[in-house]
Design a protein around this motif. Structure first.
Motif, mmCIF file in Angstrom:
data_model
loop_
_atom_site.group_PDB
_atom_site.id
_atom_site.type_symbol
_atom_site.label_atom_id
_atom_site.label_comp_id
_atom_site.label_asym_id
_atom_site.label_seq_id
_atom_site.Cartn_x
_atom_site.Cartn_y
_atom_site.Cartn_z
ATOM 1 N N PRO A 30 0.826 -1.195 0.000
ATOM 2 C CA PRO A 30 0.000 0.000 0.000
ATOM 3 C C PRO A 30 0.865 1.251 0.000
ATOM 4 N N ARG A 32 -3.237 2.850 -0.297
ATOM 5 C CA ARG A 32 -4.491 2.170 -0.579
ATOM 6 C C ARG A 32 -4.953 2.333 -2.011
ATOM 7 N N ASP A 35 -4.363 -0.810 -3.681
ATOM 8 C CA ASP A 35 -5.370 -1.836 -3.379
ATOM 9 C C ASP A 35 -6.574 -1.689 -4.303
#
Length: 270
Positions: A30, A32, A35
């Motif tokens: 990460p 994020r 992700d």
């Protein structure tokens, strides 16, 4: 325009075609937004959404993932760079491929990403010999003519070594740091990390220079491109304080390599 929804942080459906190895640009840990990019990529590979359909809007992804609009745009940019989606202002983000294109992209967010480059590739060495620097090499290495260096030459491949090469590589290591037991026919870690491990030191500075060039003659043949094709040469010089201890050069075909650097800016609130 129709948008395919249902791509969220809490999706519980099993993924039919699990991705074992992500492209190097998505293989880091990460933040994020990576992700989100990985999840979107996995959903596209599984046909949700299909080619020609649209991703959820930025606002929807922000709400689903509790991310800022900037972070969502970073994730979409990753997929755009991989050739999987296309963005059009006022229209949306359309899926144009369910597989990343065969192009190596190096992403640099911090100096630590230098190691990530080697981790996502394989270097097959063609020679490893001790040399005395000639005048041209001395300029590159910032050393005296006749200084002794270890020279390693080879061809770098992406995650799939059966495909076309992505770079011709030359590595020079100062004689004082050239005892490297881990050297072999195939290298999957950066040589500078081998130096650090073997000698208990830490590289203190890295300089990087990017040069445009035409790839011709023997280089074009080795890289399997047309003679005088556009290319990029990257020179990295590794320092221990003020001393150059290693230099690497890589010649990359423009059609198979892109280089992305991102900088996090801070705003002066005074």
């Amino acid at each position: 325009m129709s948008a395919v929804t249902g791509i969220g942080a809490s999706t519980a459906k099993p993924m039919e075609n699990e991705i074992d190895v992500y492209p190097p640009s998505l293989a880091a840990t990460p933040p994020r937004h990576l992700d989100l990019a990985r999840t979107l990529m996995q959903e596209i590979v599984n046909g949700r959404p299909r080619i020609g359909e649209f991703l959820p809007t930025e606002a929807e992804l922000c709400e689903q993932w509790n991310l800022s609009r900037y972070a969502v745009r970073q994730a979409i940019q990753k997929l755009t760079s991989l050739g999987m989606v296309s963005r059009q202002a006022g229209v949306g983000t359309r899926v144009i491929s369910d597989r990343p294109r065969e192009r190596y992209m190096q992403v640099m967010d911090s100096p630590a990403d230098l190691a990530g480059y080697a981790k996502g590739t394989t270097l097959r060495t063609s020679s490893c010999e001790r040399i005395q620097a000639d005048p041209a090499q001395a300029r590159l290495l910032r050393s005296d003519v006749g200084a002794e260096w270890l020279h390693i030459a080879g061809i770098r491949y992406g995650a799939d070594a059966k495909r076309e090469p992505i770079a011709l590589v030359d590595i020079y290591v100062d004689q004082a740091y050239s005892r490297l037991p881990e050297l072999g026919a195939v290298l999957s870690v950066p040589v500078y990390t081998m130096i650090e491990k073997e000698y208990g030191i830490k590289v203190t500075r890295v300089e990087q220079e990017l040069q445009g060039l035409l790839i011709a003659d023997a280089q074009a043949e080795l890289l399997q491109v047309e003679d005088r094709s556009a290319g990029l040469r990257i020179i990295r010089t590794y320092f221990l304080r003020d001393k150059v201890i290693a230099v690497t050069t890589g010649v990359h075909p423009a059609s198979r390599f892109s280089y992305l650097m991102s900088y996090q800016l801070t705003q002066d609130v005074r």
